[in-house]
Design an enzyme around this catalytic site. Structure first.
Site: not given
Ligand code: FE
Ligand code: ZN
Length: 252
Positions: A53, A55, A57-58, A111, A130, A168
């Site tokens: 996805h 985001h 942090d990915h 998400h 996530d 995570h």
């Molecule tokens: Fe994440």
């Molecule tokens: Zn995420």
């Protein structure tokens, strides 16, 4: 298929996939350039970047890695405006080859609107980003609780021995939440010992399996009589139980 777990940022995991027959190297969700490149360097190539996805942090490692290794970036078509450097637009149920490996795209919105799980059927391995965590599930940011439950059901229906690699290391907090509302679950207690043991040794609690999650992850146990009782929702629907759990977890 060899998988290297790469801890990134505070609690993210990126995963390097090495397929030795055709020497194809891929990465799932490069959270950051530096930590990922420390591992990629050993192979001196990166053919594919797979994103679950959009985001940050990915995907934050996408562009620098693409530039260094001339990689192709694969993500869900719906997120083509949000995944940096995307080259290949994936669709739900699509099969995609990376070297000698083949994965299936499982669309799991909730998400985010364009979240996918990356499922290697033959190897029985799924990357869930996530959406499904060890003992938890992602926050519902862009979709509805209904969508999230439907997405989790798709993952729940994969073969039980499927290994789950998630985005995570949230297992400890998730475990405490599960224990609060599912305290008589003996499998969960057994899993708790294993988790604490791994964390004490500074080891990832990942991968888990679909079978383990069905028995211990409260977000897949919305139809369990004890869980319903603990929530005072004995006669409620699966959807109502799931929503209650998600709301409680948001403020846990
Ligand atoms: Fe994440
Ligand atoms: Zn995420």
């Amino acid at each position: 298929m060899k998988i290297e777990i790469i801890p990134c940022l505070n609690d993210n995991y990126s995963y390097l996939i090495v397929e030795e027959k055709t020497n194809t190297v891929s990465i799932v969700d490069p959270s950051e350039y530096e930590a990922c490149d420390q591992i990629i360097k050993k192979y001196n190539k990166l053919d594919y970047i797979l994103n679950t996805h959009h985001h940050a942090d990915h995907v934050d490692g996408n562009l620098k890695l693409k530039k260094k290794y001339n990689s192709l970036i694969l993500g869900f078509g719906l997120d083509k405006g949000r995944i940096p450097g995307i080259d290949i637009f994936l669709k739900d149920n699509q099969k995609q080859k990376i070297g000698d490996l083949e994965f299936e795209v499982i669309f799991v919105p909730g998400h985010t609107k364009g979240h996918i799980a990356i499922y290697f059927q033959k190897e029985k391995i799924v990357f869930t980003g996530d959406t499904l965590f060890s003992l938890g599930c992602g926050r519902v940011f862009e979709g509805s609780h209904k969508e999230m439950l439907k997405s989790l059901m798709k993952l729940k229906n994969l073969p039980q021995e499927t290994k789950v690699y998630c985005g995570h290391e949230y297992t400890k907090t998730n475990l405490n939440f599960c224990l609060k509302y599912d305290e008589d679950n003996s499998f969960l207690k057994k899993k708790s010992v294993e988790i604490h043991d791994k964390l004490k040794k500074n080891m990832p609690t990942i991968p888990t399996t679909i079978g383990d999650e069905i028995k211990s992850n409260i977000f897949l146990r919305f139809d369990d009589a004890n869980v319903k009782k603990a929530l005072n929702l004995k006669d409620s629907s699966d959807q109502e139980v799931f929503s209650k759990l998600r709301d409680l977890k948001d403020t846990f």
